[in-house]
Design an enzyme around this catalytic site. Structure first.
Site, short mmCIF file in Angstrom:
data_model
loop_
_atom_site.label_atom_id
_atom_site.label_comp_id
_atom_site.label_asym_id
_atom_site.label_seq_id
_atom_site.Cartn_x
_atom_site.Cartn_y
_atom_site.Cartn_z
N ASP A 45 76.99 45.39 27.92
CA ASP A 45 76.15 45.27 26.75
C ASP A 45 76.86 44.08 25.66
O ASP A 45 77.98 43.49 26.35
CB ASP A 45 76.06 46.42 25.77
CG ASP A 45 75.13 46.18 24.49
OD1 ASP A 45 73.99 45.48 24.86
OD2 ASP A 45 75.37 46.75 23.46
N TYR A 83 73.02 38.79 21.02
CA TYR A 83 72.27 38.26 21.97
C TYR A 83 70.82 38.13 21.29
O TYR A 83 70.24 37.24 21.68
CB TYR A 83 71.76 39.24 23.20
CG TYR A 83 73.26 38.88 24.18
CD1 TYR A 83 74.24 38.34 23.94
CD2 TYR A 83 73.27 39.93 25.36
CE1 TYR A 83 75.02 38.13 24.97
CE2 TYR A 83 74.12 39.88 26.22
CZ TYR A 83 75.16 38.95 26.38
OH TYR A 83 76.28 38.97 26.94
N GLY A 84 70.53 39.00 20.50
CA GLY A 84 69.22 38.94 19.87
C GLY A 84 68.60 37.61 19.31
O GLY A 84 67.47 37.39 18.90
N CYS A 127 71.64 47.06 28.10
CA CYS A 127 70.90 45.98 26.74
C CYS A 127 69.64 45.66 27.20
O CYS A 127 69.36 45.13 28.15
CB CYS A 127 71.84 44.82 27.06
SG CYS A 127 71.44 43.58 25.83
N ASN A 128 68.74 45.90 26.27
CA ASN A 128 67.42 45.66 26.40
C ASN A 128 67.10 44.08 26.39
O ASN A 128 66.32 43.49 27.21
CB ASN A 128 66.55 46.24 25.24
CG ASN A 128 66.26 47.72 25.40
OD1 ASN A 128 65.21 48.13 25.74
ND2 ASN A 128 67.53 48.62 24.65
N THR A 129 67.90 43.36 25.49
CA THR A 129 67.70 42.14 25.57
C THR A 129 68.02 41.17 26.61
O THR A 129 67.22 40.57 27.02
CB THR A 129 68.56 41.60 24.38
OG1 THR A 129 68.26 42.31 22.96
CG2 THR A 129 68.27 40.07 23.94
N CYS A 163 66.60 48.78 21.56
CA CYS A 163 67.87 47.95 21.74
C CYS A 163 68.76 49.33 21.69
O CYS A 163 68.85 50.23 20.99
CB CYS A 163 68.05 47.20 20.30
SG CYS A 163 69.88 46.52 20.08
N THR A 164 69.70 49.19 22.64
CA THR A 164 70.87 50.12 22.71
C THR A 164 71.73 50.43 21.56
O THR A 164 72.40 51.24 21.49
CB THR A 164 71.54 49.81 24.20
OG1 THR A 164 72.21 48.46 24.04
CG2 THR A 164 70.73 49.88 25.28
N HIS A 165 71.88 49.37 20.60
CA HIS A 165 72.75 49.61 19.39
C HIS A 165 71.88 50.80 18.51
O HIS A 165 72.35 51.29 17.83
CB HIS A 165 72.72 48.36 18.64
CG HIS A 165 73.80 47.31 19.03
ND1 HIS A 165 73.73 46.72 20.33
CD2 HIS A 165 74.98 47.12 18.50
CE1 HIS A 165 74.76 45.93 20.42
NE2 HIS A 165 75.72 46.35 19.28
#
Ligand code: DGL
Length: 283
Positions: free
Chosen positions: A30, A62-63, A94-96, A208-210
């Site tokens: 991530d 990253y976003g 990480c989705n992004t 978003c994994t956060h």
């Protein structure tokens, strides 16, 4: 949190895992601490699996980056990490990174890869009002990948999106033991509920994994009657499936890798230790 269905929110390599060296790690990747929300689910299913948790903190967030920057960064880092650590499987937690770079990464890596995609499908199955909210990074919510998931799984529903990049910093700060202004969570909730039809939202995709790391705070900001869904349990099941039948030989503690040294890593160490990451390295 509602548990999504089996392979939900997950993409996997077209070939299954080959038999692996028992000490070969699963590499979770991530931009920061977000992938820890995936690590905890993987750990529940695979307590003996050696894991390397890699955080590209030099590239966080990253976003706020362009698609080209993210694709280049993620492919380059994962290529070099795979060469060095010979993982049995790579999970882009990480989705992004996944919605932008999964295909490119699969072109350069030979190992099985599990990606993370917004859990729109389970959310569509759960909503009663027919209105779903989606919180992601600015980069994730503009992806055609999300449009395609919406068209495929949420046709006939209303999907409202909001780029809540502020929550990434909030989750990072929380894990470092810093106080976070509750207004951050209220702004994220209002970013969805303030849109036309937003008062109908009963299900929110944490894309978003956060964000699962601050789910309790978000629940407080949204108030009762809203359920949250994210892909981590489904990702963990996919990782378990792809490593099925393999032997594991795990060290006492796992390794957390960062791409930049700094005080933040010292501050994170208690949280990392709570996730079984007792060793830290710089890559
Ligand atoms: N954790 C990442 C995700 O799932 C994004 C955080 C960032 O902006 O770097 O999208």
């Amino acid at each position: 949190m509602v548990q999504p269905g089996a392979a939900t929110g997950t993409l996997a390599a077209p070939h299954s895992a080959l038999s692996a060296n028992p000490a070969a790690p699963i590499l979770l990747f991530d931009s920061g601490v977000g992938g820890l929300s995936v690590l905890s689910e993987v750990r529940k299913l695979l307590p003996e699996a050696p894991i390397i948790y890699a955080a590209d903190n030099a590239g966080l967030p990253y976003g706020e980056k362009t698609e080209a920057q993210i694709a280049a960064r993620v492919s380059g880092l994962l290529g070099r990490m795979t060469e060095r650590f010979r993982p049995r499987l790579v999970c882009i937690a990480c989705n992004t990174a996944s919605t932008i770079a999964l295909a490119a990464v699969r072109e350069v890596l030979e190992v099985p890869i599990v990606g993370t995609v917004p859990a729109i499908k389970p959310a569509a199955g759960l909503t009663r009002s027919g209105t779903i909210g989606l919180l992601g990074t600015a980069a994730t919510i503009r992806q055609g990948y999300v449009d395609r998931l919406e068209a495929e799984f949420a046709a006939g529903k209303r999907l409202l999106r909001f780029g809540a990049g502020e929550l990434v910093g909030a989750a990072e700060a929380k894990l470092r033991g810093h106080a976070v202004d509750p207004a951050v969570y209220r702004r994220a909730a209002e970013g969805l509920t303030g849109q036309p039809g937003g008062e109908e939202i009963d299900t929110v995709v944490l894309a978003c994994t956060h964000f699962p790391l601050v789910e309790a705070e978000l629940a407080g900001a949204f108030g009762p009657g809203v359920s949250f869904v994210h892909g981590a349990p489904g990702i963990a099941r996919r990782v378990e499936f792809l490593t099925g039948g393999q032997d594991f030989a795990r060290n006492q503690t796992d390794l957390a890798l960062f791409t930049r040294a700094g005080d933040e890593i010292d501050q994170l160490q208690p949280a990392l230790a709570a996730y079984g990451l007792g060793r830290v390295g710089i890559f």
